[in-house]
Design a protein around this motif. Structure first.
Motif, mmCIF file in Angstrom:
data_model
loop_
_atom_site.group_PDB
_atom_site.id
_atom_site.type_symbol
_atom_site.label_atom_id
_atom_site.label_comp_id
_atom_site.label_asym_id
_atom_site.label_seq_id
_atom_site.Cartn_x
_atom_site.Cartn_y
_atom_site.Cartn_z
ATOM 1 N N ALA A 1 6.967 40.796 62.538
ATOM 2 C CA ALA A 1 7.252 39.433 62.986
ATOM 3 C C ALA A 1 8.708 39.293 63.425
ATOM 4 O O ALA A 1 9.013 38.640 64.430
ATOM 5 C CB ALA A 1 6.943 38.442 61.867
ATOM 6 N N ALA A 2 9.618 39.919 62.684
ATOM 7 C CA ALA A 2 11.042 39.876 63.046
ATOM 8 C C ALA A 2 11.278 40.597 64.364
ATOM 9 O O ALA A 2 12.084 40.154 65.200
ATOM 10 C CB ALA A 2 11.880 40.503 61.936
ATOM 11 N N LEU A 3 10.584 41.711 64.573
ATOM 12 C CA LEU A 3 10.674 42.432 65.848
ATOM 13 C C LEU A 3 10.240 41.534 66.999
ATOM 14 O O LEU A 3 10.884 41.479 68.055
ATOM 15 C CB LEU A 3 9.798 43.680 65.793
ATOM 16 C CG LEU A 3 9.872 44.630 66.989
ATOM 17 C CD1 LEU A 3 11.160 45.453 66.940
ATOM 18 C CD2 LEU A 3 8.667 45.571 67.001
ATOM 19 N N ASN B 1 7.060 34.388 69.642
ATOM 20 C CA ASN B 1 7.444 34.204 68.244
ATOM 21 C C ASN B 1 6.515 33.234 67.517
ATOM 22 O O ASN B 1 6.642 33.054 66.305
ATOM 23 C CB ASN B 1 8.908 33.749 68.131
ATOM 24 C CG ASN B 1 9.132 32.346 68.638
ATOM 25 O OD1 ASN B 1 8.441 31.884 69.535
ATOM 26 N ND2 ASN B 1 10.117 31.677 68.080
ATOM 27 N N THR B 2 5.562 32.614 68.225
ATOM 28 C CA THR B 2 4.541 31.824 67.533
ATOM 29 C C THR B 2 3.739 32.729 66.601
ATOM 30 O O THR B 2 3.296 32.310 65.534
ATOM 31 C CB THR B 2 3.585 31.162 68.539
ATOM 32 O OG1 THR B 2 4.355 30.469 69.504
ATOM 33 C CG2 THR B 2 2.667 30.176 67.844
ATOM 34 N N ILE B 3 3.546 33.982 67.004
ATOM 35 C CA ILE B 3 2.868 34.949 66.139
ATOM 36 C C ILE B 3 3.719 35.196 64.901
ATOM 37 O O ILE B 3 3.194 35.315 63.784
ATOM 38 C CB ILE B 3 2.598 36.256 66.910
ATOM 39 C CG1 ILE B 3 1.686 35.978 68.105
ATOM 40 C CG2 ILE B 3 1.977 37.307 65.998
ATOM 41 C CD1 ILE B 3 1.528 37.150 69.062
ATOM 42 N N SER B 4 5.031 35.236 65.079
ATOM 43 C CA SER B 4 5.933 35.387 63.929
ATOM 44 C C SER B 4 5.814 34.188 62.993
ATOM 45 O O SER B 4 5.796 34.344 61.763
ATOM 46 C CB SER B 4 7.383 35.518 64.417
ATOM 47 O OG SER B 4 7.519 36.594 65.318
ATOM 48 N N GLY C 1 8.998 27.183 70.742
ATOM 49 C CA GLY C 1 8.883 28.178 71.806
ATOM 50 C C GLY C 1 7.753 27.905 72.775
ATOM 51 O O GLY C 1 7.968 27.810 73.993
ATOM 52 N N PRO C 2 6.522 27.760 72.272
ATOM 53 C CA PRO C 2 5.404 27.480 73.174
ATOM 54 C C PRO C 2 5.544 26.157 73.927
ATOM 55 O O PRO C 2 5.229 26.078 75.113
ATOM 56 C CB PRO C 2 4.189 27.450 72.235
ATOM 57 C CG PRO C 2 4.606 28.270 71.072
ATOM 58 C CD PRO C 2 6.065 28.014 70.903
ATOM 59 N N VAL C 3 6.020 25.121 73.235
ATOM 60 C CA VAL C 3 6.162 23.814 73.888
ATOM 61 C C VAL C 3 7.156 23.894 75.038
ATOM 62 O O VAL C 3 6.883 23.476 76.168
ATOM 63 C CB VAL C 3 6.623 22.741 72.874
ATOM 64 C CG1 VAL C 3 6.879 21.412 73.591
ATOM 65 C CG2 VAL C 3 5.580 22.550 71.788
ATOM 66 N N MET C 4 8.321 24.459 74.761
ATOM 67 C CA MET C 4 9.347 24.519 75.797
ATOM 68 C C MET C 4 8.998 25.543 76.872
ATOM 69 O O MET C 4 9.381 25.382 78.035
ATOM 70 C CB MET C 4 10.710 24.843 75.167
ATOM 71 C CG MET C 4 11.176 23.810 74.147
ATOM 72 S SD MET C 4 10.957 22.079 74.664
ATOM 73 C CE MET C 4 12.012 22.017 76.111
ATOM 74 N N SER C 5 8.256 26.577 76.511
ATOM 75 C CA SER C 5 7.791 27.523 77.532
ATOM 76 C C SER C 5 6.901 26.811 78.541
ATOM 77 O O SER C 5 6.994 27.038 79.751
ATOM 78 C CB SER C 5 7.017 28.674 76.875
ATOM 79 O OG SER C 5 7.887 29.494 76.132
ATOM 80 N N MET C 6 6.036 25.950 78.055
ATOM 81 C CA MET C 6 5.171 25.186 78.958
ATOM 82 C C MET C 6 5.997 24.246 79.838
ATOM 83 O O MET C 6 5.700 24.059 81.019
ATOM 84 C CB MET C 6 4.138 24.383 78.153
ATOM 85 C CG MET C 6 3.112 25.221 77.387
ATOM 86 S SD MET C 6 2.074 26.268 78.446
ATOM 87 C CE MET C 6 2.866 27.863 78.246
ATOM 88 N N TYR C 7 7.064 23.676 79.273
ATOM 89 C CA TYR C 7 7.931 22.792 80.062
ATOM 90 C C TYR C 7 8.644 23.565 81.162
ATOM 91 O O TYR C 7 8.706 23.131 82.317
ATOM 92 C CB TYR C 7 8.946 22.103 79.150
ATOM 93 C CG TYR C 7 9.977 21.301 79.900
ATOM 94 C CD1 TYR C 7 9.596 20.268 80.755
ATOM 95 C CD2 TYR C 7 11.337 21.568 79.761
ATOM 96 C CE1 TYR C 7 10.538 19.521 81.443
ATOM 97 C CE2 TYR C 7 12.285 20.830 80.441
ATOM 98 C CZ TYR C 7 11.883 19.809 81.285
ATOM 99 O OH TYR C 7 12.820 19.077 81.968
ATOM 100 N N VAL D 1 -2.817 32.062 71.748
ATOM 101 C CA VAL D 1 -3.093 32.848 70.542
ATOM 102 C C VAL D 1 -2.417 32.243 69.319
ATOM 103 O O VAL D 1 -3.027 32.049 68.260
ATOM 104 C CB VAL D 1 -2.638 34.318 70.730
ATOM 105 C CG1 VAL D 1 -2.687 35.071 69.400
ATOM 106 C CG2 VAL D 1 -3.519 35.016 71.748
ATOM 107 N N GLY D 2 -1.143 31.914 69.455
ATOM 108 C CA GLY D 2 -0.409 31.327 68.346
ATOM 109 C C GLY D 2 -0.942 29.974 67.927
ATOM 110 O O GLY D 2 -1.060 29.663 66.745
ATOM 111 N N ALA D 3 -1.290 29.135 68.897
ATOM 112 C CA ALA D 3 -1.795 27.794 68.600
ATOM 113 C C ALA D 3 -3.130 27.849 67.874
ATOM 114 O O ALA D 3 -3.366 27.131 66.900
ATOM 115 C CB ALA D 3 -1.936 27.000 69.898
#
Length: 250
Positions: free
Chosen positions: A15-17, A30-33, A157-163, A243-245
């Protein structure tokens, strides 16, 4: 130090990687993390443990992409992100661990759907520039949700990636803008997290063990991004977000 199995430590190192890779190549991964840390540690404590690792990754991302940020967009996001941070801190003080995970999962799925619909309608309407009113509405919605999700579960991360995808950023502008955004936001979160008891001596010990994995991931991501084109980059961002969501939701 938490009493965790060898498998748990291995998963946390992975996860850190991913935290490092997410900062310099694939924002949203990093949602997976977040999911791994939340599965192995109490959900609220996991946010504090992960935050310090994210700040380490931010330092590498700012160094790598410091010249590519869109500062106009960043200034536009400031008031709405602050509002989201405050709302997230209040929610953390009241919500259970299970509630935290489910709320974040629902938010991420809604944001993905909203972004995909927006990208589809944009393609149908051609490459007309985005109106000022629409820019401010997008900044308001995504900024507030980004501030809320980053405070609650380090999941902005996911939210701002979509933005940034909705803003039609090129790959390097995306990474540069994201680097400065997360660097500032994550530092602002530190006093909130300390006050809520999310960052403790125990979580800092976990960080000390896992920081080398973040550094390795950041360097690997820097090499990886040179091998990607814009289309592959966009598709991977969307896939990793889904995947993360789904994991956080179920």
């Amino acid at each position: 130090m938490p009493d965790l199995s060898a498998l748990a430590w291995t998963l946390m190192a992975f996860a850190a990687l991913l935290v490092g890779i997410s900062k310099t190549a694939l924002p949203g991964s990093n949602t997976i993390s977040v999911a791994i840390f939340a599965a192995l540690l109490p959900a609220k404590e996991s946010t504090g443990a992960l935050l310090v690792l994210l700040i380490v990754g931010d330092a590498f991302a700012v160094w790598a992409y410091r010249k590519h940020a869109d500062w106009q967009v960043l200034r536009r996001l400031v008031p709405t992100v602050v509002a989201g941070l405050v709302a997230g801190a209040l929610f953390l003080a009241l919500a259970s661990d299970a509630g935290v995970r489910r709320v974040i999962g629902v938010i991420l799925l809604l944001v993905i759907a909203m972004t995909l619909v927006r990208r589809y309608t944009t393609r149908k309407s051609g490459d007309r520039p985005i109106s000022k009113r629409r820019e401010h509405v997008q900044a308001g919605v995504y900024g507030t949700l980004g501030g809320f999700t980053t405070m609650v579960a380090n999941a902005a991360g996911p939210v701002m990636s979509m933005y940034f995808l909705a803003s039609r950023f090129s790959m390097k502008t995306f990474l540069g803008t994201a680097a400065w955004f997360y660097a500032v936001v994550n530092l602002v979160k530190v006093p909130f997290s300390v006050g809520l008891g999310l960052i403790t001596e125990q979580t800092l010990l976990v960080n000390a063990v896992l920081v080398p994995a973040v550094v390795a991931g950041a360097l690997a991501g820097r090499a990886l991004v040179t091998k990607m084109n814009q289309t592959l980059f966009d598709r991977l961002i969307i896939l990793l977000t889904v995947v993360g969501a789904v994991y956080l939701l179920f």
